[in-house]
Structures are given as C-alpha cells and as structure tokens.
Write a protein that holds these residues in place. Structure first.
Motif, PDB file in Angstrom:
ATOM      1  N   THR A   1       0.785  -0.929   0.091  1.00 53.46           N
ATOM      2  CA  THR A   1      -0.205   0.257  -0.268  1.00 53.46           C
ATOM      3  C   THR A   1       0.951   0.628   0.019  1.00 53.46           C
ATOM      4  O   THR A   1       2.163   0.813   0.657  1.00 53.46           O
ATOM      5  CB  THR A   1      -0.781   0.387   0.790  1.00 53.46           C
ATOM      6  OG1 THR A   1      -1.707  -0.822   0.772  1.00 53.46           O
ATOM      7  CG2 THR A   1      -2.156   1.110   1.435  1.00 53.46           C
ATOM      8  N   VAL A   2       0.298   1.965  -0.505  1.00 50.94           N
ATOM      9  CA  VAL A   2       1.265   3.334  -0.549  1.00 50.94           C
ATOM     10  C   VAL A   2       0.582   4.105  -0.414  1.00 50.94           C
ATOM     11  O   VAL A   2      -0.677   5.014  -0.307  1.00 50.94           O
ATOM     12  CB  VAL A   2       1.104   3.884  -1.983  1.00 50.94           C
ATOM     13  CG1 VAL A   2       2.499   5.364  -2.144  1.00 50.94           C
ATOM     14  CG2 VAL A   2       2.217   2.419  -3.062  1.00 50.94           C
ATOM     15  N   ASP A   3       1.506   5.172   0.774  1.00 50.14           N
ATOM     16  CA  ASP A   3       0.627   6.706   1.025  1.00 50.14           C
ATOM     17  C   ASP A   3       1.098   7.639   0.729  1.00 50.14           C
ATOM     18  O   ASP A   3       1.666   7.790  -0.453  1.00 50.14           O
ATOM     19  CB  ASP A   3       1.354   6.418   3.040  1.00 50.14           C
ATOM     20  CG  ASP A   3       2.562   7.340   3.063  1.00 50.14           C
ATOM     21  OD1 ASP A   3       3.393   7.347   1.972  1.00 50.14           O
ATOM     22  OD2 ASP A   3       3.030   6.423   3.969  1.00 50.14           O
ATOM     23  N   ALA A   4       0.704   9.056   1.271  1.00 43.04           N
ATOM     24  CA  ALA A   4       0.396  10.271   0.371  1.00 43.04           C
ATOM     25  C   ALA A   4       1.971  10.700   0.218  1.00 43.04           C
ATOM     26  O   ALA A   4       2.159  11.681  -0.444  1.00 43.04           O
ATOM     27  CB  ALA A   4      -0.306  11.454   1.057  1.00 43.04           C
ATOM     28  N   ALA A   5       2.678  10.475   0.936  1.00 42.56           N
ATOM     29  CA  ALA A   5       4.592  10.790   0.473  1.00 42.56           C
ATOM     30  C   ALA A   5       5.184  10.490  -0.304  1.00 42.56           C
ATOM     31  O   ALA A   5       5.964  10.183  -0.378  1.00 42.56           O
ATOM     32  CB  ALA A   5       5.274  10.289   2.410  1.00 42.56           C
ATOM     33  N   GLY A   6       4.301   8.937  -0.728  1.00 42.39           N
ATOM     34  CA  GLY A   6       4.820   8.253  -2.376  1.00 42.39           C
ATOM     35  C   GLY A   6       5.699   6.788  -1.124  1.00 42.39           C
ATOM     36  O   GLY A   6       6.298   6.007  -2.166  1.00 42.39           O
TER      37      GLY A   6
ATOM     38  N   ASP B   1       1.618   9.412  11.330  1.00 39.06           N
ATOM     39  CA  ASP B   1       0.860  11.199  10.887  1.00 39.06           C
ATOM     40  C   ASP B   1       1.046  11.377   9.377  1.00 39.06           C
ATOM     41  O   ASP B   1       0.432  12.535   8.937  1.00 39.06           O
ATOM     42  CB  ASP B   1       2.386  11.369  11.745  1.00 39.06           C
ATOM     43  CG  ASP B   1       2.839  11.923  13.170  1.00 39.06           C
ATOM     44  OD1 ASP B   1       1.236  11.796  13.770  1.00 39.06           O
ATOM     45  OD2 ASP B   1       3.194  11.543  13.980  1.00 39.06           O
ATOM     46  N   VAL B   2       1.413  10.483   8.653  1.00 39.30           N
ATOM     47  CA  VAL B   2       1.317  10.531   7.385  1.00 39.30           C
ATOM     48  C   VAL B   2      -0.174   9.741   6.643  1.00 39.30           C
ATOM     49  O   VAL B   2       0.178   9.283   6.965  1.00 39.30           O
ATOM     50  CB  VAL B   2       2.634  10.292   6.943  1.00 39.30           C
ATOM     51  CG1 VAL B   2       2.156  10.228   4.790  1.00 39.30           C
ATOM     52  CG2 VAL B   2       3.572  10.702   6.718  1.00 39.30           C
TER      53      VAL B   2
END
Length: 295
Positions: free
Chosen positions: A203-208, A282-283
């Motif tokens: 899975t990928v978060d908003a920070a890549g 936090d991300v």
C-alpha cells in the motif's frame, strides 16, 4: 521520521483464516475487506462499530468500489459485480479460464479508474499467477511475468509507478506505467529474506512511501520511494496480510491478518491472529479511487 502514533489493537475479533484486501470506501465511510478462505466480504464502520458480513460464492480476494455503486469482487472464478444491497454476484470476466487451480488474490484501482489485480496458484506452488489490468473493453490484459503468489498491485501517488510483490521470492517490484496502462522497466524495489517474513500486500501513502504486510514476520514495514526501509511496526500476531488508510483524515491504518498457518499452540501464543487491527499514523494515505474503466 517515525510516523507511528499508536500501537496496533484489534478492532474486530474475527479469527479469519485469511483476512485480505482492506480498502477504505469514502462514500461509505467504512472499511471493506475479505476473508478469502471463509468466502466472506466484511464491512467495518469505525464510527458506529457496526460490523456486517456477506457470503461470497467462492474464495474472494478483494471487493473494490465501482463508480455509481456496487463493487468488483475478485473471486476464484474471476471478476464479478457484487451488489451489497441484495448480496448478489454477477460474473464479469475470467482472466484465466484454462487455469482452474488459480484464484484472484489482491487488487487496486489506479488514478485513471483502471482495475489492477493479481492471480495465484491456490496451492501456493506453481508459478502460474500474474498481474492483470481490466481493459476498457472489459477484457483482461496480463502485465507481469508469472509467480506462484502475487500480491498488490499498488500505485504511486501520481500513478506512474506500479508496485507488485512476488511473495515467495521475497521481492517487491516497481514498474513504470504508461498512459495506456502498459508496464515497462520492471526492477527490484525491495528484497525481504524469507526468515524475516514474506512480503504480502503493498500500500502507498501520501508521501509515496510503500507499506507491506509481513506474513510470518509479526510486522508491517514502510519503505521510502527509493526503497530504503524507514520503519517497522510490530504486531501481536505473526501474519499481517495488508494495510489500508482510512478514517476522517486517512491517518488511521487498518490491517488484515490471518491464522490459517497457526497450530493450536500457535493460537494460544497469538489468540488475536486473524483479527482486524488498527493504529494511527502522522502521514495519511491516498484517497481511494472507484473503478470506472471496463465496467
């Protein structure tokens, strides 16, 4: 930077043999996921704590929302439209009619609304699984070499990089995604030795950054876009299959787990194996996309 803000806790004591495919559905404000071996689709509403389940006609790896309503379910027999109101399943496409021992395992939706999914050998031995894309005409296009257990795919925030996993091999791969959806430049993004756990769903978060569950690894890991290990979050169970970001700000992480490998002694040591877990970070994650291509 450490992003973990709380420890993983069980939010649904399911004891699932093989929990998988968590996805936050924004229109529903709920987490949807599956228990592959129990042929179940589950919905968890964290605001009300309401838990709902549907029986699928066969093993089901994922249920992803369709634009306009309903879901695409990945069954052992192929893709099907799932209507949560009636509980019905309508066949859509079988990508591998000549491979009856294969099943669909994991899936995602890219920023263009295209469905990507993986198949695998149900016996977890033969290298007969691939990564597939649902084409605009409703056909399925294979976009990877063969593996025995595929996991993912997952997309970078801009949709230009696709990550997928060879679980038994211990490799997470990255590929470039062209505008038409074809893949190129496949390269190793991260390698995880089997003794540290088997990389499961990414899975990928908003920070890549790329997160992966570790099957038999007691943890999830977070990697930078360059493939550097940034953080390891420990769990009280050994088999974490995949995470999804949800909640109002997409900073609540939900994690599916499994107990199908557990002996009676193992279950005494990890009684929450197969539960749905959550913790805070936090991300945030990325907003979900609904399937709109090929449906």
């Amino acid at each position: 930077m450490t992003v973990q803000r709380s420890e993983p806790v069980s939010v649904w004591h399911l004891g699932a043999p093989l929990g998988e495919g968590p996805v936050w559905v924004q229109r529903d404000r709920a987490l949807w996921f599956t228990d592959i071996k129990s042929h179940r689709i589950h919905r968890f509403d964290p605001a009300t704590q309401v838990k709902t389940s549907w029986e699928a006609p066969d093993q089901v790896g994922f249920a992803l929302p369709i634009a306009g309503g309903g879901f695409v379910a990945g069954l052992k027999t192929g893709l099907a439209r799932f209507d949560e109101r009636s509980g019905s399943f309508t066949p859509l496409a079988d990508p591998e009619p000549g491979l009856p021992d294969n099943r669909l395992n994991d899936g995602t939706v890219d920023p263009h609304g295209r469905l990507w999914f993986g198949t695998m050998d149900d016996h977890e031995a033969a290298e007969t699984g691939s990564i597939w894309r649902l084409h605009a005409d409703g056909s399925c296009v294979a976009e990877s070499p063969n593996y025995s257990i595929t996991n993912g795919p997952a997309l970078s925030p801009d949709g230009r990089i696709l990550y997928h996993t060879d679980t038994l091999g211990g490799f997470i791969y990255a590929c470039d995604v062209a505008e038409d959806g074809t893949l190129s430049n496949r390269r190793v993004f991260a390698t995880i030795p089997n003794e540290e756990g088997y990389p499961d769903g990414p899975t990928v978060d908003a920070a890549g950054c790329v997160w992966t569950g570790l099957y038999k690894g007691w943890a999830v890991r977070r990697y930078s876009p360059a493939g550097e290990l940034l953080e390891t979050i420990r769990f009280p169970v050994s088999a974490i299959t995949k995470i999804a970001f949800g909640g109002r700000d997409l900073k609540t992480v939900f994690a599916t787990t499994a107990n199908k490998h557990c002996s009676p002694a193992d279950l005494e040591a990890e009684p929450r194996a197969g539960d749905l877990f959550s913790f805070d970070v936090d991300v945030p994650g990325l907003p979900g996309v609904e399937v709109s291509v090929g449906i």
